[in-house]
Design an enzyme around this catalytic site. Structure first.
Site, PDB file in Angstrom:
ATOM      1  N   LYS A   4       0.869  -1.180   0.000  1.00 61.43           N
ATOM      2  CA  LYS A   4       0.000   0.000   0.000  1.00 61.43           C
ATOM      3  C   LYS A   4       0.906   1.229   0.000  1.00 61.43           C
ATOM      4  O   LYS A   4       1.929   1.244   0.700  1.00 61.43           O
ATOM      5  CB  LYS A   4      -0.891  -0.023   1.239  1.00 61.43           C
ATOM      6  CG  LYS A   4      -1.883   1.133   1.337  1.00 61.43           C
ATOM      7  CD  LYS A   4      -2.801   0.977   2.562  1.00 61.43           C
ATOM      8  CE  LYS A   4      -3.848   2.075   2.655  1.00 61.43           C
ATOM      9  NZ  LYS A   4      -4.739   1.910   3.813  1.00 61.43           N
ATOM     10  N   SER A  20      -9.782   2.119   2.834  1.00 60.68           N
ATOM     11  CA  SER A  20      -8.868   2.852   1.994  1.00 60.68           C
ATOM     12  C   SER A  20      -7.877   1.965   1.246  1.00 60.68           C
ATOM     13  O   SER A  20      -7.281   2.412   0.260  1.00 60.68           O
ATOM     14  CB  SER A  20      -8.074   3.868   2.827  1.00 60.68           C
ATOM     15  OG  SER A  20      -7.246   3.209   3.763  1.00 60.68           O
ATOM     16  N   SER A  40     -10.106  -0.215   7.045  1.00 61.02           N
ATOM     17  CA  SER A  40      -9.503  -0.124   5.718  1.00 61.02           C
ATOM     18  C   SER A  40      -8.817  -1.370   5.182  1.00 61.02           C
ATOM     19  O   SER A  40      -8.447  -1.396   4.013  1.00 61.02           O
ATOM     20  CB  SER A  40      -8.495   1.020   5.678  1.00 61.02           C
ATOM     21  OG  SER A  40      -9.176   2.220   5.448  1.00 61.02           O
TER      22      SER A  40
HETATM   23  N1  GLN Z   1     -13.170   4.479   6.132  1.00 55.66           N
HETATM   24  C1  GLN Z   1     -12.580   4.970   7.340  1.00 55.66           C
HETATM   25  C2  GLN Z   1     -12.166   6.401   7.157  1.00 55.66           C
HETATM   26  O1  GLN Z   1     -12.445   6.947   6.162  1.00 55.66           O
HETATM   27  C3  GLN Z   1     -11.435   4.100   7.757  1.00 55.66           C
HETATM   28  C4  GLN Z   1     -10.193   4.359   7.015  1.00 55.66           C
HETATM   29  C5  GLN Z   1      -9.051   3.514   7.474  1.00 55.66           C
HETATM   30  O2  GLN Z   1      -9.226   2.505   8.147  1.00 55.66           O
HETATM   31  N2  GLN Z   1      -7.859   3.964   7.140  1.00 55.66           N
HETATM   32  O3  GLN Z   1     -11.555   6.982   7.993  1.00 55.66           O
END
Ligand code: GLN
Length: 488
Positions: free
Chosen positions: A78, A153, A177
């Site tokens: 990532k 994400s 995410s």
């Molecule tokens: N969807 C969540 C956010 O937008 C979690 C993102 C994540 O786990 N990095 O913050």
């Protein structure tokens, strides 16, 4: 193609038996990326030359007797992990030209284990999002249906593994995410206990929740890779000084009589009814395997999203203050003075979602609202963590859905910002409480994958991994592959 859709475990034995070389695997994976990535946009930078060089070295090391389990296996990181000599952008204009001068601990460890970095995967900007649509480099597509999102994400990692571009990718999970994109793309993803894996060199979003983990086809692969990623790190004081179990040798330990708690709040009206049916069938499968299902309650589940969206932006606003256009990252053109440099570099360098979080965080941390918002959220966080601990003193594992829906359409204008935040309604609790949790493929609804979530006790990765592994011995959901191929 030699490598597509194979697991880390099967590639490991093929490499050991000299059925294939790392050079062949790496060449195939790079070819597959150049073939399919224009459609998916899962990979935002690739490192052909370095990867081929590392693969040659891995083959040579094997000939000299190195039999490290991950030696020579290609993977993606990532783009939130610092990689020395390769771009590390966090999918932001702010870091679009940033090349890290050092490796993240996760990167270093997987490199030392002999894995081959093919490149970096797409993500929501600074890991803020649930659809991968906030990436400065454009949205990533779900290989099951390219008009849909892969989740976020870690959407690029999930899409790439699901499409067979690599058998493994790293992800990070602050509120869901790893698990939500794993669910939406039909792969297996593990968010370890907070502190299990070093955060050194992982670009910070919300430091009290950020955690790195593996995204792969199977629980067995996640176990193999977590063994190499996890463990104390003098460079991260929040990384736990706890020995790392050999997860892969516990996968077949008995699960007979294991108590699996099913929280009633995870089957609320937020959950799509077809997804609910798939999860119920998977829970029945667990029962058939010898686990005991127990009805439990996590009454504060509905408070999780609002609590998270106070704490995460507060931490993000502090973490992102370092991008000031002075030391590194984007700098605006011709600033007239220092104030103008700060203001325009940040205004031009960050995207809308990131700005929204910085503003919300600065507000809740301000003297006038600190007690009312930030302190209150910390108290509710404690309450939620306590509820999880209480339930996990009666059961070994908690099970339910990973996400409320299957993959949704790209650019869905009917989805509000808060609808998007609700994607993590079932995953956020494990982050607030610091618990290990994973998502495993558990069905198809309308041709799209569904993920079942398993949450364990603190440092109880063995419990969720063995349950997931044995579930995967009895089901075939994790073997299904999208039909993207046929179009090529
Ligand atoms: N969807 C969540 C956010 O937008 C979690 C993102 C994540 O786990 N990095 O913050």
């Amino acid at each position: 193609m030699t490598s597509s859709f194979q697991t880390v475990a099967s590639l490991r034995s093929k490499l050991a038996n000299r059925d294939v070389s790392s050079v062949e695997l790496t060449r195939d994976a790079l070819a597959r990326i150049s073939d399919l990535n224009p459609e998916l946009n899962a990979v935002i930078s690739s490192s052909e030359e370095n990867a081929m060089k590392a693969a040659t070295q891995a083959d040579e090391a094997r000939e000299k007797g190195n039999d490290s389990p991950l030696l020579g296996i290609p993977m993606l990181h990532k783009d939130i992990f610092c990689t020395q000599g390769l771009p590390t952008t966090c999918a932001s204009k702010m870091l679009a030209n940033f090349v890290a001068p050092y490796d993240a601990t996760v990167v270093r460890r997987l490199d030392d284990a002999g894995m081959i970095t093919l490149g970096k995967s797409n993500m929501d900007e600074f890991a803020m999002g649930s659809s991968n649509e906030t990436s400065y480099f454009g949205a990533c597509k779900n290989p099951w249906d390219t008009s849909r999102v892969p989740g976020g994400s870690s959407g690029g990692s999930a899409s790439a593994v699901a499409a067979g571009l690599a058998p493994l990718a790293t992800g990070t999970d602050t509120g869901g995410s790893i698990r939500q994109p794993a669910a939406l793309c039909g792969i297996t993803g593990l968010k370890p206990t907070y502190g299990r894996v070093s955060r050194y060199g992982m670009i910070a979003f919300a430091s009290s929740m950020d955690q790195a983990g593996p995204m792969a086809r199977t629980a067995e692969d996640c176990a193999l890779v977590l063994e190499a990623m996890a463990g104390a790190d003098p460079l991260d004081s929040t990384c736990a000084d706890q020995s790392v179990p050999r997860y892969s040798s516990h996968l077949t330990d008995t699960i007979e009589g294991m108590r699996v708690g099913v929280p009633k709040e995870f089957f609320s009206s937020d959950l799509n009814s077809d997804v609910a049916a798939a999860i119920e069938a998977s829970l029945a499968e667990l029962e058939g395997m010898g686990a005991k299902l127990v009805d439990v309650s996590l009454p504060s589940t509905s408070l999780g999203v609002s609590t998270y969206y106070i704490i995460a932006p507060a931490e993000a606003s502090a973490n992102l203050s370092r991008y000031d256009g002075v030391r590194y990252g984007y700098r605006c053109e011709n600033p007239v003075d220092l104030q103008d440099l700060y203001l325009r570099s940040r205004s031009e360098g960050f995207g809308d979602e990131v700005k929204r979080r910085i503003l919300v965080g600065a507000f809740t941390l301000s003297a006038a609202s600190y007690d009312e918002y930030f302190m209150k959220a910390q108290q509710v966080r404690r309450l939620i963590a306590q509820e999880y601990d209480d339930v996990l003193s009666q059961v070994d594992v908690i099970a339910g859905p990973s996400a409320p829906n299957t993959a949704f359409a790209l650019n869905d204008s009917s989805k509000s910002i808060t609808d998007m935040y609700m994607e993590d309604v079932f995953t956020i609790g494990a982050n607030l409480a610091g618990l290990p949790a994973m998502s495993i493929p558990a069905g198809l609804v309308g041709g799209l994958p569904v993920g079942m979530q398993l949450i364990g006790r603190r440092f109880g990765e063995v419990d969720i991994l063995k349950l997931a592994h044995q579930f995967q011995q009895r089901t075939t959901w994790h073997n299904l592959t999208p039909t993207l191929e046929e179009r090529h």
